[in-house]
Design a protein around this motif. Structure first.
Motif, PDB file in Angstrom:
ATOM      1  N   GLU A 253      50.537  75.440  19.572  1.00 14.11           N
ATOM      2  CA  GLU A 253      49.446  75.494  20.551  1.00 14.11           C
ATOM      3  C   GLU A 253      48.395  74.412  20.342  1.00 14.11           C
ATOM      4  N   HIS A 254      48.446  73.707  19.218  1.00 16.79           N
ATOM      5  CA  HIS A 254      47.408  72.728  18.891  1.00 16.79           C
ATOM      6  C   HIS A 254      48.032  71.358  18.655  1.00 16.79           C
ATOM      7  N   PRO A 255      47.353  70.279  19.078  1.00 18.31           N
ATOM      8  CA  PRO A 255      47.911  68.933  18.918  1.00 18.31           C
ATOM      9  C   PRO A 255      47.831  68.455  17.467  1.00 18.31           C
ATOM     10  N   TRP A 256      48.436  67.296  17.223  1.00 19.81           N
ATOM     11  CA  TRP A 256      48.380  66.705  15.888  1.00 19.81           C
ATOM     12  C   TRP A 256      46.943  66.533  15.418  1.00 19.81           C
ATOM     13  N   ARG A 257      46.734  66.849  14.170  1.00 25.91           N
ATOM     14  CA  ARG A 257      45.439  66.690  13.523  1.00 25.91           C
ATOM     15  C   ARG A 257      45.660  65.963  12.206  1.00 25.91           C
ATOM     16  N   THR A 258      44.964  64.848  12.007  1.00 32.18           N
ATOM     17  CA  THR A 258      45.117  64.094  10.762  1.00 32.18           C
ATOM     18  C   THR A 258      44.392  64.821   9.631  1.00 32.18           C
ATOM     19  N   ILE A 259      45.123  65.119   8.577  1.00 34.28           N
ATOM     20  CA  ILE A 259      44.554  65.810   7.414  1.00 34.28           C
ATOM     21  C   ILE A 259      43.998  64.809   6.407  1.00 34.28           C
TER      22      ILE A 259
ATOM     23  N   ILE B  67      51.491  64.678  -3.999  1.00 32.48           N
ATOM     24  CA  ILE B  67      50.573  65.196  -2.979  1.00 32.48           C
ATOM     25  C   ILE B  67      51.192  66.444  -2.367  1.00 32.48           C
ATOM     26  N   LYS B  68      50.426  67.517  -2.311  1.00 35.48           N
ATOM     27  CA  LYS B  68      50.860  68.682  -1.540  1.00 35.48           C
ATOM     28  C   LYS B  68      49.861  68.878  -0.398  1.00 35.48           C
ATOM     29  N   ALA B  69      50.385  69.182   0.782  1.00 37.53           N
ATOM     30  CA  ALA B  69      49.534  69.364   1.956  1.00 37.53           C
ATOM     31  C   ALA B  69      50.080  70.515   2.780  1.00 37.53           C
ATOM     32  N   GLY B  70      49.175  71.309   3.341  1.00 36.07           N
ATOM     33  CA  GLY B  70      49.624  72.431   4.151  1.00 36.07           C
ATOM     34  C   GLY B  70      48.513  73.417   4.423  1.00 36.07           C
ATOM     35  N   ILE B  71      48.897  74.670   4.491  1.00 30.68           N
ATOM     36  CA  ILE B  71      47.955  75.764   4.727  1.00 30.68           C
ATOM     37  C   ILE B  71      47.783  76.555   3.443  1.00 30.68           C
ATOM     38  N   GLU B  72      46.526  76.878   3.134  1.00 28.31           N
ATOM     39  CA  GLU B  72      46.216  77.694   1.965  1.00 28.31           C
ATOM     40  C   GLU B  72      45.162  78.724   2.365  1.00 28.31           C
ATOM     41  N   MET B  73      45.376  79.958   1.940  1.00 24.67           N
ATOM     42  CA  MET B  73      44.404  81.009   2.231  1.00 24.67           C
ATOM     43  C   MET B  73      43.231  80.911   1.273  1.00 24.67           C
ATOM     44  N   ASN B  74      42.027  80.933   1.843  1.00 22.73           N
ATOM     45  CA  ASN B  74      40.816  80.861   1.044  1.00 22.73           C
ATOM     46  C   ASN B  74      39.747  81.708   1.724  1.00 22.73           C
ATOM     47  N   ASP B  75      39.225  82.714   1.010  1.00 21.68           N
ATOM     48  CA  ASP B  75      38.205  83.607   1.568  1.00 21.68           C
ATOM     49  C   ASP B  75      38.674  84.252   2.872  1.00 21.68           C
TER      50      ASP B  75
ATOM     51  N   SER C 139      39.901  72.369   5.265  1.00 20.72           N
ATOM     52  CA  SER C 139      39.123  72.664   6.456  1.00 20.72           C
ATOM     53  C   SER C 139      39.645  73.954   7.067  1.00 20.72           C
ATOM     54  N   PRO C 140      38.755  74.898   7.429  1.00 16.35           N
ATOM     55  CA  PRO C 140      39.222  76.177   7.974  1.00 16.35           C
ATOM     56  C   PRO C 140      39.866  76.008   9.349  1.00 16.35           C
ATOM     57  N   VAL C 141      40.958  76.741   9.564  1.00 19.81           N
ATOM     58  CA  VAL C 141      41.643  76.751  10.861  1.00 19.81           C
ATOM     59  C   VAL C 141      41.952  78.207  11.246  1.00 19.81           C
ATOM     60  N   PRO C 142      40.919  79.028  11.457  1.00 19.51           N
ATOM     61  CA  PRO C 142      41.156  80.443  11.731  1.00 19.51           C
ATOM     62  C   PRO C 142      41.987  80.686  12.980  1.00 19.51           C
ATOM     63  N   ASP C 143      41.916  79.781  13.959  1.00 18.91           N
ATOM     64  CA  ASP C 143      42.682  79.969  15.190  1.00 18.91           C
ATOM     65  C   ASP C 143      44.155  79.620  15.016  1.00 18.91           C
ATOM     66  N   TRP C 144      44.547  79.124  13.843  1.00 13.92           N
ATOM     67  CA  TRP C 144      45.958  78.866  13.560  1.00 13.92           C
ATOM     68  C   TRP C 144      46.650  80.077  12.949  1.00 13.92           C
ATOM     69  N   ALA C 145      45.924  81.109  12.618  1.00 11.44           N
ATOM     70  CA  ALA C 145      46.483  82.265  11.902  1.00 11.44           C
ATOM     71  C   ALA C 145      47.678  82.837  12.653  1.00 11.44           C
ATOM     72  N   GLY C 146      48.762  83.081  11.919  1.00  9.96           N
ATOM     73  CA  GLY C 146      49.942  83.711  12.484  1.00  9.96           C
ATOM     74  C   GLY C 146      50.861  82.804  13.257  1.00  9.96           C
ATOM     75  N   GLY C 147      50.481  81.536  13.463  1.00  6.56           N
ATOM     76  CA  GLY C 147      51.278  80.639  14.277  1.00  6.56           C
ATOM     77  C   GLY C 147      52.383  79.934  13.497  1.00  6.56           C
ATOM     78  N   MET C 148      53.075  79.039  14.204  1.00  5.95           N
ATOM     79  CA  MET C 148      54.070  78.171  13.588  1.00  5.95           C
ATOM     80  C   MET C 148      53.428  76.810  13.379  1.00  5.95           C
ATOM     81  N   VAL C 149      53.370  76.357  12.141  1.00  7.24           N
ATOM     82  CA  VAL C 149      52.707  75.098  11.824  1.00  7.24           C
ATOM     83  C   VAL C 149      53.746  74.075  11.395  1.00  7.24           C
ATOM     84  N   THR C 150      53.486  72.810  11.746  1.00  7.72           N
ATOM     85  CA  THR C 150      54.319  71.690  11.313  1.00  7.72           C
ATOM     86  C   THR C 150      53.459  70.711  10.538  1.00  7.72           C
ATOM     87  N   LEU C 151      53.899  70.349   9.339  1.00  6.61           N
ATOM     88  CA  LEU C 151      53.272  69.314   8.522  1.00  6.61           C
ATOM     89  C   LEU C 151      54.108  68.053   8.615  1.00  6.61           C
ATOM     90  N   ARG C 152      53.449  66.923   8.652  1.00 10.46           N
ATOM     91  CA  ARG C 152      54.143  65.643   8.795  1.00 10.46           C
ATOM     92  C   ARG C 152      53.563  64.621   7.823  1.00 10.46           C
TER      93      ARG C 152
END
Length: 205
Positions: A147-153, A91-99, A118-131
């Motif tokens: 800046e954003h709380p945990w979100r279940t992927i 399983i790979k999970a994270g951020i991927e650029m699409n369109d 799922s698009p997360v345009p407001d996350w652009a440029g930030g520091m992201v943590t995957l768990r």
């Protein structure tokens, strides 16, 4: 929340990236052009030349990987966390650029790959943590930014009790000179419940 930093040099690369260097505690990795992980579905191709830095992963541990999103700018640029059991079960999970928009997503593979995003345009440029954390026969995958709380992927079946590995990954399917700055790789307590967000690690503890 208690945690242990996993040293970068403790992991082994699934495939060597184009370059690896350090700036303080930050790991800077450049992906090889055309690197990816995918098994057959829709496109029929099989790609297994992505870059994952892996160590053994036990059920007693949650795993977190953090990185900056500012370098993800081109189609299919991707980085995040890889959960590995075999070349056809991962399983790979994270951020991927699409369109031109960063998307939060996961590819779950058992002989064939699927893809959810799922698009997360407001996350652009930030520091992201995957768990990632295993519970019973499944893995719970979550993400957040500073800046954003945990979100279940995703909740996906991952029944392997031994022989599995985890760690940061990146791929550059369509271009050269894609580099990711990974800031943290942590071992933490596993999730207690699907519906209870894990605590946020205080790196100053």
């Amino acid at each position: 929340m208690s945690f242990t930093s996993i040293p970068w040099n403790l992991g082994s690369w699934s495939n060597d990236p184009k370059s690896v260097r350090f700036e303080g505690n930050t790991l800077l990795v450049e992906a090889a052009e055309g690197s990816d992980y995918w098994e057959k579905t829709l496109y029929q191709f099989q790609h297994d030349n992505g870059h994952a830095l892996l160590t053994p992963w036990e059920d007693t541990d949650g795993v977190e990987v953090s990185f900056k999103l500012n370098s993800l700018t081109e189609l299919y640029d991707q980085a995040g966390i890889m959960l590995w059991y075999s070349p056809t079960q991962w399983i790979k999970a994270g951020i991927e650029m699409n369109d031109d928009i960063p998307h939060l997503g996961a590819v779950v593979t058992n002989e064939y790959s699927d893809w959810s995003l799922s698009p997360v345009p407001d996350w652009a440029g930030g520091m992201v943590t995957l768990r990632a954390s295993r519970l019973n026969d499944a893995v719970i995958i979550r993400a957040r930014t500073e800046e954003h709380p945990w979100r279940t992927i995703r909740v996906a079946r991952f029944p392997f009790t031994s022989g599995k590995k985890a760690g940061p990954f990146l791929c550059a399917p369509t271009r050269s000179r894609f580099q990711v700055a990974f800031s943290h790789w942590l071992s933490t307590k596993p999730d207690e419940d699907l519906h209870i967000d894990p605590p946020i690690v205080n790196l100053n503890d």
